[in-house]
Design an enzyme around this catalytic site. Structure first.
Site, PDB file in Angstrom:
ATOM      1  N   ASN B 154      51.815  38.157-118.053  1.00 50.56           N
ATOM      2  CA  ASN B 154      52.158  36.767-118.362  1.00 50.56           C
ATOM      3  C   ASN B 154      51.066  36.026-119.123  1.00 50.56           C
ATOM      4  OD1 ASN B 154      51.235  37.388-115.596  1.00 50.56           O
ATOM      5  ND2 ASN B 154      50.957  35.187-115.432  1.00 50.56           N
ATOM      6  N   GLN B 182      58.372  38.341-117.479  1.00 48.74           N
ATOM      7  CA  GLN B 182      58.013  37.965-118.850  1.00 48.74           C
ATOM      8  C   GLN B 182      58.702  38.840-119.893  1.00 48.74           C
ATOM      9  OE1 GLN B 182      56.159  35.406-119.891  1.00 48.74           O
ATOM     10  NE2 GLN B 182      55.469  34.717-117.890  1.00 48.74           N
ATOM     11  N   HIS B 204      63.925  30.781-115.282  1.00 43.77           N
ATOM     12  CA  HIS B 204      63.306  29.698-116.055  1.00 43.77           C
ATOM     13  C   HIS B 204      62.430  30.179-117.207  1.00 43.77           C
ATOM     14  CE1 HIS B 204      59.077  29.416-114.424  1.00 43.77           C
ATOM     15  NE2 HIS B 204      59.622  30.088-113.429  1.00 43.77           N
ATOM     16  N   THR B 240      72.636  29.574 -98.317  1.00 43.09           N
ATOM     17  CA  THR B 240      73.780  29.201 -99.154  1.00 43.09           C
ATOM     18  C   THR B 240      73.400  29.343-100.613  1.00 43.09           C
ATOM     19  OG1 THR B 240      74.499  27.689 -97.445  1.00 43.09           O
ATOM     20  CG2 THR B 240      75.422  27.342 -99.654  1.00 43.09           C
ATOM     21  N   CYS B 327      38.818  25.754-114.810  1.00 35.29           N
ATOM     22  CA  CYS B 327      39.284  24.393-114.582  1.00 35.29           C
ATOM     23  C   CYS B 327      40.791  24.256-114.761  1.00 35.29           C
ATOM     24  CB  CYS B 327      38.538  23.421-115.474  1.00 35.29           C
ATOM     25  SG  CYS B 327      37.068  22.821-114.621  1.00 35.29           S
TER      26      CYS B 327
HETATM   27  C1  PLP Z   1      54.878  37.856-114.434  1.00 35.59           C
HETATM   28  C2  PLP Z   1      55.409  36.790-113.533  1.00 35.59           C
HETATM   29  N1  PLP Z   1      55.819  37.121-112.311  1.00 35.59           N
HETATM   30  C3  PLP Z   1      56.320  36.206-111.457  1.00 35.59           C
HETATM   31  C4  PLP Z   1      56.410  34.876-111.811  1.00 35.59           C
HETATM   32  C5  PLP Z   1      56.942  33.900-110.818  1.00 35.59           C
HETATM   33  O1  PLP Z   1      58.254  33.528-111.096  1.00 35.59           O
HETATM   34  P1  PLP Z   1      58.878  32.212-110.452  1.00 35.59           P
HETATM   35  O2  PLP Z   1      58.151  31.069-111.084  1.00 35.59           O
HETATM   36  O3  PLP Z   1      60.321  32.233-110.821  1.00 35.59           O
HETATM   37  O4  PLP Z   1      58.657  32.298-108.993  1.00 35.59           O
HETATM   38  C6  PLP Z   1      55.980  34.493-113.085  1.00 35.59           C
HETATM   39  C7  PLP Z   1      56.039  33.091-113.532  1.00 35.59           C
HETATM   40  O5  PLP Z   1      55.235  32.251-113.207  1.00 35.59           O
HETATM   41  C8  PLP Z   1      55.459  35.470-113.960  1.00 35.59           C
HETATM   42  O6  PLP Z   1      55.021  35.145-115.174  1.00 35.59           O
END
Ligand code: PLP
Ligand code: ZN
Lengths: 144, 396
Positions: B154, B182, B204, B240, B327
């Protein structure tokens, strides 16, 4: 995250730069932890007549150094030594809790510059200035 | 006003119009509980079934019942790893292999398992941000039950040799999970061809809603429940269902896997234009392999400056991006990913991640490249670290 005043000092930092014929220079922090602050002071008759700074660090580090220079310029050395990290943060209208540690270098860099000034005068600064924390994280930085 | 450029699509993405339109009826008319027998409940139930088929299809899964909806990527990672590990432990398999630069959803899960007595081996990801199959082979032990390696990182965007790892694990009878959060929509994925046993994804990151994701779990792979309660998701994941979110995910993934190759061409062009421009700035470097990376993501370090102040200035100019500095990571250390590829702290603090989407344009890239050098110049001019770097260069 930051107040308007913090952002104002960040985007328009006051007193940035160097003083070629400074009477005292203090540098604290280290690259490893992400903040370095360098203060230059000019002293006449025990009064800090000019101050300049350079900072490598986050928004909080830059804004605190900027406002701290404003808070000591034109003041006596004794007054400058009284400047606390808390007062600097208050003057900025506060900082997020996790950013406080990035602000402590302002107070320390001023102390370091004053200590350097005394040393150059042939005066041992330790009793006057007290202990200087070279780093913002209580010695955690720089450790592998 | 400035231009507004959203270039932080690895953090999250904008909800697409298609997705929103598909979700809305499930927030308004179809509000029934999918477990209820009356029509608005059954409508919701049918919509979830349909979404499950769509997601299974997008991943190339054999059966739709291999898809479980979750609250996002983090839950899918937690569930896959903890769920599989606890079953494997009963067979005496308490060794798990992963990599040093996994997302915290994986790494912190592994830390938790370590406290329960599991043994974890984290593979090196080298300077190029790539796991080596050979090193995985060498790390395997008698009691290795699970391998979890992310599809694409990521922060630096490097893509791992997932098909090779999958083939190897299948041959050894080791369960293989990949966090593909990703990678979805950026890399062609087929869970069957790639011998993936479990895969995590999140809506998302692909223009879907936040708080919904899915776990693919191949039939035959047993995992313990993570969330106990009602009988939803065939008794495996209580709660749910988030009907609108699930429908949103299915539309998002449908669009995301459409014409991947053609869309990647455009995104790569933007990405490479950014990389070439950014690397013209003195004392800069690209993090991670130049080729084996997501089509829309680049991570660059600029010496002598700190990432958060760079982001604040970019934001001031209307540009949204991210950094791995201490930071911005909210801890005392810069991001574990940048440290894992061997960057010294002081260089990692000056990192910038730019991640594009289909919506970005050449003008966006050029605007970033116009603004970026000025900001870096300004920050370096006031940086005592930069002063030191320049002095050392001159041999002073
Ligand atoms: C590689 C990776 N794994 C897991 C996540 C976590 O996903 P979520 O924000 O849907 O919990 C993210 C995103 O932040 C991600 O980039
Ligand atoms: Zn520090």
């Amino acid at each position: 995250m930051y107040t308007e005043l913090v952002m104002d000092h960040f985007t328009n930092p006051r007193n940035v730069g160097e003083i070629a014929d400074a009477d005292g220079i203090g540098e604290v922090g280290n690259a490893k932890c992400g903040d370095i602050m360098k203060m230059y002071i000019k002293v006449e008759n025990n009064v800090i007549t000019d101050v300049k700074f350079k900072t490598y660090g986050c928004g909080s580090a830059i804004a605190t150094s900027s406002i701290a220079t404003e808070m000591i310029k034109g003041h006596t050395i004794e007054e400058a030594l009284q400047l606390s990290n808390k007062a600097v943060v208050e003057a900025l209208g506060g900082l997020p809790a996790h950013k406080i540690h990035c602000s402590v270098l302002a107070e320390q860099s001023i102390k370091a510059a004053i200590a350097d000034y005394y040393t150059r005068q042939g005066i041992d600064p330790t009793l006057i200035v007290g202990e200087i924390h070279e780093c913002c994280h209580d010695g955690e930085c720089g450790k592998e | 006003m400035h231009r507004f450029v959203y270039a932080d699509n690895s953090a999250t993405t904008k909800l697409s119009k298609n997705v929103l339109d598909a979700m809305l009826p499930h927030l308004t008319e179809n509000y029934g509980n999918p477990s209820s027998l009356y029509s608005i409940g059954q409508n919701a139930h049918a919509a979830i079934d349909e979404a499950r088929r769509i997601v299974a299809n997008a991943l190339g899964a054999n059966k739709e019942n291999e898809i479980y909806f979750t609250s996002g990527g983090s839950e899918a990672d937690n569930w896959a790893i903890k769920g599989a590990a606890r079953i494997l432990a009963k067979k005496g398999k308490k060794h798990i292999i992963s990599s040093k630069f996994e997302h915290h959803a994986v790494l912190h899960t592994l830390n938790a398992l370590e406290k329960e007595g599991f043994e974890i081996t984290l593979l090196d990801v080298h300077e190029d941000g790539l796991v080596r199959l050979e090193e995985l082979k060498n790390a395997v032990r008698e009691d290795t039950g699970l391998v979890t390696i992310m599809f694409a990182n990521n922060e630096i965007g490097t893509i791992q040799p997932i098909a090779e790892i999958g083939a190897f694990c299948r041959e050894k009878g080791i369960i293989f999970h990949t966090d593909a959060v990703q990678a979805i929509g950026n890399v062609e994925i087929n869970v069957v061809d790639m011998n993936i046993d479990m895969l995590s994804l999140s809506a998302h990151k692909i223009h879907g809603p936040k708080g919904v994701g899915a776990l693919y779990c191949r039939n035959g792979i047993r995992i313990e429940n993570l969330i106990d309660g009602g009988a939803q998701e065939r008794n495996k994941r209580a709660g749910t269902e988030n009907t609108a979110g699930i429908v949103g995910l299915s539309v998002a993934i449908t669009d995301a896997v459409q014409n991947i190759a053609a869309r990647n061409e455009k995104k790569k062009m933007l990405r490479d234009r950014f990389i070439d421009g950014a690397l013209k700035i003195e004392c800069s470097r690209l993090n991670g392999d130049r080729e084996k990376r997501l089509s829309a993501s680049a991570n660059v370090c600029f010496e002598g400056i700190e990432g958060e102040s760079l982001l604040l200035w970019l934001d001031n100019k209307g540009i949204c991006a991210s950094s791995g500095s201490a930071c911005t990571s909210g801890s005392l250390d810069p991001s574990h990913v940048l440290l894992a590829i061997g960057l010294p702290h002081e260089i990692a603090h000056g990192s910038l991640r730019i991640s594009f989407s289909d919506e970005n344009t050449v003008e966006d890239v050029d605007y970033i490249l116009e603004v970026l050098p000025e900001i870096i110049y300004k920050l370096r001019a006031m940086s005592p670290l930069w002063e030191r770097i320049k002095k050392e260069e001159k041999g002073e």
